[in-house]
Write a protein that holds these residues in place. Structure first.
Motif, PDB file in Angstrom:
ATOM      1  N   TYR A 199      13.616   0.738  22.382  1.00  0.00           N
ATOM      2  CA  TYR A 199      14.163  -0.350  23.192  1.00  0.00           C
ATOM      3  C   TYR A 199      13.511  -1.657  22.747  1.00  0.00           C
ATOM      4  O   TYR A 199      12.288  -1.782  22.743  1.00  0.00           O
ATOM      5  CB  TYR A 199      13.885  -0.077  24.671  1.00  0.00           C
ATOM      6  N   PHE A 200      14.348  -2.624  22.360  1.00  0.00           N
ATOM      7  CA  PHE A 200      13.866  -3.890  21.804  1.00  0.00           C
ATOM      8  C   PHE A 200      14.004  -5.037  22.809  1.00  0.00           C
ATOM      9  O   PHE A 200      15.056  -5.194  23.445  1.00  0.00           O
ATOM     10  CB  PHE A 200      14.690  -4.275  20.558  1.00  0.00           C
ATOM     11  N   ASN A 201      12.958  -5.834  22.931  1.00  0.00           N
ATOM     12  CA  ASN A 201      13.010  -7.167  23.539  1.00  0.00           C
ATOM     13  C   ASN A 201      12.612  -8.152  22.442  1.00  0.00           C
ATOM     14  O   ASN A 201      11.456  -8.136  21.999  1.00  0.00           O
ATOM     15  CB  ASN A 201      12.029  -7.306  24.710  1.00  0.00           C
ATOM     16  N   VAL A 202      13.539  -8.954  22.000  1.00  0.00           N
ATOM     17  CA  VAL A 202      13.270  -9.898  20.917  1.00  0.00           C
ATOM     18  C   VAL A 202      13.398 -11.314  21.458  1.00  0.00           C
ATOM     19  O   VAL A 202      14.472 -11.706  21.952  1.00  0.00           O
ATOM     20  CB  VAL A 202      14.246  -9.699  19.738  1.00  0.00           C
ATOM     21  N   VAL A 203      12.321 -12.091  21.398  1.00  0.00           N
ATOM     22  CA  VAL A 203      12.320 -13.483  21.837  1.00  0.00           C
ATOM     23  C   VAL A 203      12.398 -14.373  20.593  1.00  0.00           C
ATOM     24  O   VAL A 203      11.540 -14.288  19.715  1.00  0.00           O
ATOM     25  CB  VAL A 203      11.048 -13.817  22.649  1.00  0.00           C
ATOM     26  N   THR A 223      22.422  -7.558  24.272  1.00  0.00           N
ATOM     27  CA  THR A 223      22.591  -8.510  25.375  1.00  0.00           C
ATOM     28  C   THR A 223      21.668  -9.694  25.138  1.00  0.00           C
ATOM     29  O   THR A 223      20.492  -9.512  24.803  1.00  0.00           O
ATOM     30  CB  THR A 223      22.259  -7.849  26.731  1.00  0.00           C
ATOM     31  N   ILE A 238      16.364 -14.240  24.634  1.00  0.00           N
ATOM     32  CA  ILE A 238      15.844 -12.865  24.628  1.00  0.00           C
ATOM     33  C   ILE A 238      16.998 -11.934  24.306  1.00  0.00           C
ATOM     34  O   ILE A 238      18.045 -11.966  24.971  1.00  0.00           O
ATOM     35  CB  ILE A 238      15.224 -12.476  25.984  1.00  0.00           C
ATOM     36  N   PHE A 240      18.217  -8.077  24.083  1.00  0.00           N
ATOM     37  CA  PHE A 240      17.943  -6.704  24.509  1.00  0.00           C
ATOM     38  C   PHE A 240      18.861  -5.761  23.746  1.00  0.00           C
ATOM     39  O   PHE A 240      20.073  -5.978  23.682  1.00  0.00           O
ATOM     40  CB  PHE A 240      18.208  -6.523  26.016  1.00  0.00           C
ATOM     41  N   THR A 241      18.289  -4.720  23.166  1.00  0.00           N
ATOM     42  CA  THR A 241      19.110  -3.706  22.511  1.00  0.00           C
ATOM     43  C   THR A 241      18.359  -2.386  22.455  1.00  0.00           C
ATOM     44  O   THR A 241      17.120  -2.355  22.522  1.00  0.00           O
ATOM     45  CB  THR A 241      19.506  -4.147  21.081  1.00  0.00           C
ATOM     46  N   MET A 264       8.555  -9.720  19.144  1.00  0.00           N
ATOM     47  CA  MET A 264       9.222  -8.448  19.402  1.00  0.00           C
ATOM     48  C   MET A 264       8.373  -7.552  20.304  1.00  0.00           C
ATOM     49  O   MET A 264       7.166  -7.409  20.091  1.00  0.00           O
ATOM     50  CB  MET A 264       9.487  -7.698  18.082  1.00  0.00           C
ATOM     51  N   LEU A 265       9.014  -6.958  21.276  1.00  0.00           N
ATOM     52  CA  LEU A 265       8.421  -5.893  22.077  1.00  0.00           C
ATOM     53  C   LEU A 265       9.273  -4.651  21.858  1.00  0.00           C
ATOM     54  O   LEU A 265      10.479  -4.648  22.171  1.00  0.00           O
ATOM     55  CB  LEU A 265       8.402  -6.262  23.568  1.00  0.00           C
ATOM     56  N   SER A 267       9.624  -0.582  22.591  1.00  0.00           N
ATOM     57  CA  SER A 267       9.150   0.500  23.458  1.00  0.00           C
ATOM     58  C   SER A 267       9.863   1.799  23.137  1.00  0.00           C
ATOM     59  O   SER A 267      11.033   1.798  22.735  1.00  0.00           O
ATOM     60  CB  SER A 267       9.383   0.152  24.938  1.00  0.00           C
TER      61      SER A 267
END
Length: 280
Positions: A199-203, A223, A238, A240-241, A264-265, A267
């Protein structure tokens, strides 16, 4: 058709893996952990019937009872896997009869007796099926009682395993208890590994290149959320994917090369439900 073929291949392959583990390592060493096949090892000690044949008969009886009590809603996948497993065990006994374990290393054999059936069971559970046996009893109990089925099956497995200490010897019994303890954890571990995704959080400042790569190259979606940096006060985006492991590596490398300032976060997750992943 492609989906059905894949499902059939997984059902067949995982059941065959279970059959190999049960026959060559579990039956050969008299390990008594685990439902019908564990009970079969005890019954085989009487000399009246072999473990493979007892498993076949017991599973067929349970299948008939399942069809009568559970009706047409009784899972066809479970019926197929139960029949295939029973037939494979009987065929192996006749094609490759075993009078002693394959090796003189009981710990090594126990590892395979746990790992192969656990892997097969994990694949079956993951696609909504099972190999029958005590799972059919669980389905019937779930229909008519409010009992804690998990505890009931665990107690049954414990009693069967304990009986192995008296029917065989304490060493075999202790190995069986070890197998009983490790099996459930290994099945859960296999299922989580099979389902593992990223699970990616990209800022970032500009989401277009990243989203284009996700959409066009990875054939996934994402998203985008407009946000604001707490320190700088600047507008940020941000993204989300969720991706499988191979796709995740490609996206991570792409962002590193094309937008090194992006944050990048990433998980691990084994529960993603939706289009392109697991259906509800």
């Amino acid at each position: 058709m492609k989906s059905k073929t894949k499902s059939f291949a997984l059902l067949t392959g995982s059941t065959l893996i279970m059959a190999v583990g049960i026959y060559f390592f579990k039956f050969a060493n008299n390990f008594t952990f685990g439902g019908i096949t564990g009970l079969a090892v005890l019954v085989a000690k009487s000399g009246v019937i072999s473990a493979s044949d007892f498993t076949f008969i017991a599973n067929m009886i349970l299948l008939v009872i399942g069809f009568i009590i559970l009706g047409r809603k009784f899972a066809a996948k479970t019926a197929y896997c139960s029949i295939l497993l029973s037939v494979c065990l009987s065929l192996l006994e006749r094609v490759y009869p075993l009078t002693h374990p394959l090796t003189d290393q009981p710990v090594l054999e126990l590892a395979f007796a746990i790992a192969l059936p656990s892997l097969g069971s994990a694949v079956l559970f993951n696609i909504g099926s099972s190999s029958g046996g005590t799972d059919i009893i669980a389905m019937i109990m779930r229909k008519y009682t409010s009992a804690d089925i998990g505890k009931a099956l665990l107690i049954t497995d414990f009693i069967i395993t304990l009986a192995g200490c008296f029917v065989f010897d304490i060493e075999t019994g202790l190995y069986s208890f070890l197998g009983l303890a490790v099996r459930s954890f290994m099945i859960d571990g296999f299922i989580e590994s099979l389902n593992l995704s990223k699970y990616f959080n990209v800022v970032c400042n500009d989401p277009t290149p990243v989203c284009d790569f996700i959409n066009d190259t990875l054939k996934r979606s994402a998203t985008i959320v407009l946000a604001q940096g707490a320190f700088s006060g600047e507008d940020k985006y941000i993204i989300f994917t969720a991706l499988n492991r191979i796709e995740a590596v490609k996206l991570r490398n792409f962002i590193k090369e094309n937008d090194p300032e992006a944050f990048m976060l990433i998980s691990n997750t084994s529960e993603i439900i939706g289009k392109g992943f697991h259906s509800i």
